[in-house]
Design an enzyme around this catalytic site. Sequence first.
Site, PDB file in Angstrom:
ATOM      1  N   ALA A  10       3.062   2.658  -5.043  1.00 60.30           N
ATOM      2  CA  ALA A  10       2.051   3.639  -5.480  1.00 60.30           C
ATOM      3  C   ALA A  10       2.241   4.061  -6.942  1.00 60.30           C
ATOM      4  O   ALA A  10       1.359   3.854  -7.784  1.00 60.30           O
ATOM      5  CB  ALA A  10       2.093   4.853  -4.552  1.00 60.30           C
ATOM      6  N   ALA A  11       3.394   4.637  -7.251  1.00 64.20           N
ATOM      7  CA  ALA A  11       3.609   5.157  -8.614  1.00 64.20           C
ATOM      8  C   ALA A  11       3.650   4.005  -9.617  1.00 64.20           C
ATOM      9  O   ALA A  11       3.007   4.057 -10.669  1.00 64.20           O
ATOM     10  CB  ALA A  11       4.907   5.960  -8.662  1.00 64.20           C
ATOM     11  N   GLU A  32       9.842  -5.930  -8.160  1.00 65.07           N
ATOM     12  CA  GLU A  32       9.721  -5.311  -6.830  1.00 65.07           C
ATOM     13  C   GLU A  32      10.618  -6.082  -5.865  1.00 65.07           C
ATOM     14  O   GLU A  32      10.492  -7.300  -5.753  1.00 65.07           O
ATOM     15  CB  GLU A  32       8.255  -5.350  -6.368  1.00 65.07           C
ATOM     16  CG  GLU A  32       8.025  -5.081  -4.894  1.00 65.07           C
ATOM     17  CD  GLU A  32       8.622  -3.765  -4.391  1.00 65.07           C
ATOM     18  OE1 GLU A  32       8.322  -2.719  -4.981  1.00 65.07           O
ATOM     19  OE2 GLU A  32       9.407  -3.805  -3.420  1.00 65.07           O
ATOM     20  N   SER A  38       1.726  -2.557  -4.089  1.00 67.14           N
ATOM     21  CA  SER A  38       0.457  -1.846  -4.020  1.00 67.14           C
ATOM     22  C   SER A  38      -0.156  -1.781  -2.614  1.00 67.14           C
ATOM     23  O   SER A  38      -1.260  -2.261  -2.390  1.00 67.14           O
ATOM     24  CB  SER A  38      -0.541  -2.525  -4.978  1.00 67.14           C
ATOM     25  OG  SER A  38      -1.707  -1.765  -5.107  1.00 67.14           O
ATOM     26  N   CYS A  42       0.866   5.016   3.933  1.00 68.02           N
ATOM     27  CA  CYS A  42       0.361   6.117   4.771  1.00 68.02           C
ATOM     28  C   CYS A  42      -0.421   5.603   5.979  1.00 68.02           C
ATOM     29  O   CYS A  42      -0.564   6.298   6.984  1.00 68.02           O
ATOM     30  CB  CYS A  42      -0.526   7.039   3.943  1.00 68.02           C
ATOM     31  SG  CYS A  42       0.186   7.418   2.327  1.00 68.02           S
ATOM     32  N   ARG A  69      -4.861  -9.709 -13.901  1.00 66.25           N
ATOM     33  CA  ARG A  69      -5.153  -8.603 -14.836  1.00 66.25           C
ATOM     34  C   ARG A  69      -4.107  -8.514 -15.945  1.00 66.25           C
ATOM     35  O   ARG A  69      -4.040  -7.514 -16.668  1.00 66.25           O
ATOM     36  CB  ARG A  69      -5.154  -7.274 -14.068  1.00 66.25           C
ATOM     37  CG  ARG A  69      -6.345  -7.156 -13.180  1.00 66.25           C
ATOM     38  CD  ARG A  69      -6.148  -6.087 -12.136  1.00 66.25           C
ATOM     39  NE  ARG A  69      -7.282  -6.123 -11.237  1.00 66.25           N
ATOM     40  CZ  ARG A  69      -8.093  -5.107 -11.026  1.00 66.25           C
ATOM     41  NH1 ARG A  69      -7.886  -3.960 -11.621  1.00 66.25           N
ATOM     42  NH2 ARG A  69      -9.108  -5.228 -10.205  1.00 66.25           N
ATOM     43  N   ASP A 281       8.316   8.907  -5.199  1.00 67.58           N
ATOM     44  CA  ASP A 281       9.311   9.371  -4.230  1.00 67.58           C
ATOM     45  C   ASP A 281      10.751   9.339  -4.743  1.00 67.58           C
ATOM     46  O   ASP A 281      11.656   9.798  -4.047  1.00 67.58           O
ATOM     47  CB  ASP A 281       9.246   8.516  -2.958  1.00 67.58           C
ATOM     48  CG  ASP A 281       8.047   8.849  -2.090  1.00 67.58           C
ATOM     49  OD1 ASP A 281       7.174   9.605  -2.547  1.00 67.58           O
ATOM     50  OD2 ASP A 281       7.986   8.341  -0.954  1.00 67.58           O
ATOM     51  N   ASN A 303       0.802   8.624  -7.021  1.00 67.50           N
ATOM     52  CA  ASN A 303      -0.316   8.025  -7.760  1.00 67.50           C
ATOM     53  C   ASN A 303      -0.638   8.798  -9.040  1.00 67.50           C
ATOM     54  O   ASN A 303      -0.828   8.215 -10.097  1.00 67.50           O
ATOM     55  CB  ASN A 303      -1.553   7.955  -6.860  1.00 67.50           C
ATOM     56  CG  ASN A 303      -1.495   6.728  -5.963  1.00 67.50           C
ATOM     57  OD1 ASN A 303      -1.667   5.615  -6.433  1.00 67.50           O
ATOM     58  ND2 ASN A 303      -1.193   6.921  -4.694  1.00 67.50           N
ATOM     59  N   LYS A 359      -8.092  33.558  14.118  1.00 67.89           N
ATOM     60  CA  LYS A 359      -8.747  32.449  14.826  1.00 67.89           C
ATOM     61  C   LYS A 359     -10.250  32.613  14.606  1.00 67.89           C
ATOM     62  O   LYS A 359     -10.789  33.702  14.855  1.00 67.89           O
ATOM     63  CB  LYS A 359      -8.416  32.565  16.322  1.00 67.89           C
ATOM     64  CG  LYS A 359      -9.095  31.549  17.190  1.00 67.89           C
ATOM     65  CD  LYS A 359      -8.754  31.863  18.651  1.00 67.89           C
ATOM     66  CE  LYS A 359      -9.638  31.085  19.592  1.00 67.89           C
ATOM     67  NZ  LYS A 359      -9.536  31.574  20.978  1.00 67.89           N
TER      68      LYS A 359
HETATM   69  C1  LIG Z   1       4.754   6.073   7.651  1.00 70.15           C
HETATM   70  C2  LIG Z   1       4.397   6.808   6.395  1.00 70.15           C
HETATM   71  C3  LIG Z   1       3.261   7.609   6.355  1.00 70.15           C
HETATM   72  C4  LIG Z   1       2.935   8.294   5.190  1.00 70.15           C
HETATM   73  N1  LIG Z   1       1.806   9.078   5.183  1.00 70.15           N
HETATM   74  C5  LIG Z   1       1.471   9.747   4.049  1.00 70.15           C
HETATM   75  C6  LIG Z   1       0.284  10.515   3.998  1.00 70.15           C
HETATM   76  O1  LIG Z   1      -0.480  10.588   4.976  1.00 70.15           O
HETATM   77  N2  LIG Z   1      -0.011  11.170   2.841  1.00 70.15           N
HETATM   78  C7  LIG Z   1       0.794  11.089   1.726  1.00 70.15           C
HETATM   79  O2  LIG Z   1       0.466  11.688   0.687  1.00 70.15           O
HETATM   80  N3  LIG Z   1       1.928  10.347   1.738  1.00 70.15           N
HETATM   81  C8  LIG Z   1       2.276   9.676   2.871  1.00 70.15           C
HETATM   82  N4  LIG Z   1       3.413   8.901   2.890  1.00 70.15           N
HETATM   83  C9  LIG Z   1       4.272   8.865   1.696  1.00 70.15           C
HETATM   84  C10 LIG Z   1       3.794   7.831   0.691  1.00 70.15           C
HETATM   85  O3  LIG Z   1       3.658   6.589   1.319  1.00 70.15           O
HETATM   86  C11 LIG Z   1       4.817   7.755  -0.434  1.00 70.15           C
HETATM   87  O4  LIG Z   1       4.898   9.025  -1.032  1.00 70.15           O
HETATM   88  C12 LIG Z   1       4.447   6.738  -1.490  1.00 70.15           C
HETATM   89  O5  LIG Z   1       4.440   5.428  -0.953  1.00 70.15           O
HETATM   90  C13 LIG Z   1       5.467   6.788  -2.624  1.00 70.15           C
HETATM   91  O6  LIG Z   1       5.153   5.832  -3.559  1.00 70.15           O
HETATM   92  P1  LIG Z   1       6.258   5.318  -4.579  1.00 70.15           P
HETATM   93  O7  LIG Z   1       5.589   4.334  -5.458  1.00 70.15           O
HETATM   94  O8  LIG Z   1       6.943   6.472  -5.201  1.00 70.15           O
HETATM   95  O9  LIG Z   1       7.381   4.640  -3.678  1.00 70.15           O
HETATM   96  P2  LIG Z   1       7.335   3.467  -2.620  1.00 70.15           P
HETATM   97  O10 LIG Z   1       6.018   3.363  -1.992  1.00 70.15           O
HETATM   98  O11 LIG Z   1       8.527   3.688  -1.763  1.00 70.15           O
HETATM   99  O12 LIG Z   1       7.567   2.162  -3.517  1.00 70.15           O
HETATM  100  C14 LIG Z   1       8.759   1.948  -4.215  1.00 70.15           C
HETATM  101  C15 LIG Z   1       9.039   0.461  -4.252  1.00 70.15           C
HETATM  102  O13 LIG Z   1      10.192   0.252  -5.062  1.00 70.15           O
HETATM  103  C16 LIG Z   1      10.928  -0.832  -4.554  1.00 70.15           C
HETATM  104  N5  LIG Z   1      12.308  -0.757  -5.046  1.00 70.15           N
HETATM  105  C17 LIG Z   1      13.241   0.167  -4.724  1.00 70.15           C
HETATM  106  N6  LIG Z   1      14.383  -0.061  -5.401  1.00 70.15           N
HETATM  107  C18 LIG Z   1      14.159  -1.151  -6.170  1.00 70.15           C
HETATM  108  C19 LIG Z   1      14.964  -1.875  -7.090  1.00 70.15           C
HETATM  109  N7  LIG Z   1      16.218  -1.501  -7.388  1.00 70.15           N
HETATM  110  N8  LIG Z   1      14.440  -2.984  -7.690  1.00 70.15           N
HETATM  111  C20 LIG Z   1      13.149  -3.371  -7.422  1.00 70.15           C
HETATM  112  N9  LIG Z   1      12.348  -2.712  -6.554  1.00 70.15           N
HETATM  113  C21 LIG Z   1      12.845  -1.605  -5.947  1.00 70.15           C
HETATM  114  C22 LIG Z   1      10.827  -0.656  -3.056  1.00 70.15           C
HETATM  115  O14 LIG Z   1      11.029  -1.904  -2.400  1.00 70.15           O
HETATM  116  C23 LIG Z   1       9.409  -0.127  -2.882  1.00 70.15           C
HETATM  117  O15 LIG Z   1       8.519  -1.154  -2.543  1.00 70.15           O
HETATM  118  C24 LIG Z   1       3.755   8.184   4.039  1.00 70.15           C
HETATM  119  C25 LIG Z   1       4.910   7.370   4.078  1.00 70.15           C
HETATM  120  C26 LIG Z   1       5.218   6.691   5.229  1.00 70.15           C
HETATM  121  C27 LIG Z   1       6.465   5.828   5.243  1.00 70.15           C
END
Ligand SMILES: Cc1cc2nc3c(=O)[nH]c(=O)nc-3n(C[C@H](O)[C@H](O)[C@H](O)COP(=O)(O)OP(=O)(O)OC[C@H]3O[C@@H](n4cnc5c(N)ncnc54)[C@H](O)[C@@H]3O)c2cc1C
Length: 444
Positions: A10-11, A32, A38, A42, A69, A281, A303, A359
């Site tokens: 996401a980020a 990655e 991407s 959720c 892209r 995260d 995001n 309520k």
């Molecule tokens: C089951 C579930 C349900 C969710 N539901 C919601 C919701 O309803 N609403 C909401 O707002 N949020 C929800 N979330 C949270 C949301 O998915 C996360 O906040 C979001 O994905 C965070 O994005 P990110 O890019 O920070 O990290 P991530 O999505 O964790 O992506 C980080 C990536 O970095 C990679 N990485 C890590 N270390 C390394 C390294 N050393 N070298 C290369 N790559 C690496 C990982 O493999 C991973 O793919 C949910 C999460 C889960 C698990």
Amino acid sequence: MKVIVIGGVAAGMSAASKLKRSMEDVTVSVYEKSSDVSYGACGMPYYLSDVIKKDDALVARTPEQFKERGIDVFTKHEVTDVDFKNKTVTVKNLTTKEHFNASYDKLLITTGASAIRLPVEGSDLPGIHVLSSLDDARALKDALTQKTIKTVSVIGAGYIGVEVAENLVEMGKNVQLIEMQDQVLPPYDSDMSAHVEKRLKGNGVDLHLNTTLKHYEGTHGVSKIVTDHGSFETDLVIEAIGVRPNTAFLKDSDLTMLKNGAIHVNNKQETSIPDVYSAGDCASVPHLLKDAPAYVPLGTHANKAGRVIAAQLSGEDAHFHGVVGSNVLKAFDLEVAKTGLSEKEAAHENYDYDVVNVKAANQAGYYPGATPIYMKIVFENKTCKLLGAQMVGKQGVSARINIMATAIQRGMTASEFSNLDLAYAPPFSPVWDPLQVATNQIKC
Ligand SMILES: Cc1cc2nc3c(=O)[nH]c(=O)nc-3n(C[C@H](O)[C@H](O)[C@H](O)COP(=O)(O)OP(=O)(O)OC[C@H]3O[C@@H](n4cnc5c(N)ncnc54)[C@H](O)[C@@H]3O)c2cc1C
């Protein structure tokens, strides 16, 4: 400018995409470690039960589409080390096992978080899963479709545990939900989470509160969970006890971190090291109602904060202003939502506060299908400033929590809120919106 992004969900990908759109003379390389970029984590609970049938429906863009892209995406490449002084990263190609170095002008750390595993005896038995990545979801769905898997234990009743429990019920599984605290959804106040507990039990979830897992037992795979309140037979376990930032590989660096390892960032997403940014995260967020930076790992923040990094790098004056802690989830036929502080959070932050519990119907009482919304509003005593809202109901919660989030973020008082010009027609709202019914009760 050479930009390296570590972590491509996401980020990371929201930053990479905007950067490439905004600047021509930039090379963006994303490393990655998994095979996916991407995707919408959720949606994973709903993928388990086939509400979302295919894993690729969760993928917004493939590595190939990013390459078209102009973004160089390297999946199955893990960054194992960063030399911040010489501005290089060490990358391990997980397919060939080879290491190489790559240099950057700007580094984006967007490594997200991983599910915390319980360090108990038997935790290495087959059949114990987490749901953190798309690979986890695929493995879990494969396991759950085996006919022998009838009883599933979910450890942890936070929002992921509750969403997973619902989807397991959808799949026809017997579900045991084990929670060490005395309520589900711990950030909520217990009078509000009680509505969710009732719904879980009403749908056949075997809920055990105040119950701490001690260890697992089994020979070829997990077959029993042992807790401080008895043992339970099980065919499969899903641990959902929280997440930890993926920053262990940076622990010896000069990056300032929170206690849990989240990278401290300012509102430009800058870390304590020049030319190094972080978001999502693995990073902190400013909390608009708390004194200290917070850890709130949600997709919405990831995001937005990722986009702020790209805007900063391309010369825009963008900031991530902070969060108030808004969230929403579905628990069977209930919409459950919270923004701002719960009562216990307000007490913890030493606010002089009070609450109203109300309520009210979601639509005009005479219009067919009206259904109650249970609301709890937290406000500051002296100023009547709104501090938080929690809501549970069958309809009209998710839209209303966002009105309240806007008001709280803008520092509105109860009387200012009561005077908002909210839209009204009988199928959608009573003439006094339920939220204004609640704020009308706050006298200052
Ligand atoms: C089951 C579930 C349900 C969710 N539901 C919601 C919701 O309803 N609403 C909401 O707002 N949020 C929800 N979330 C949270 C949301 O998915 C996360 O906040 C979001 O994905 C965070 O994005 P990110 O890019 O920070 O990290 P991530 O999505 O964790 O992506 C980080 C990536 O970095 C990679 N990485 C890590 N270390 C390394 C390294 N050393 N070298 C290369 N790559 C690496 C990982 O493999 C991973 O793919 C949910 C999460 C889960 C698990």
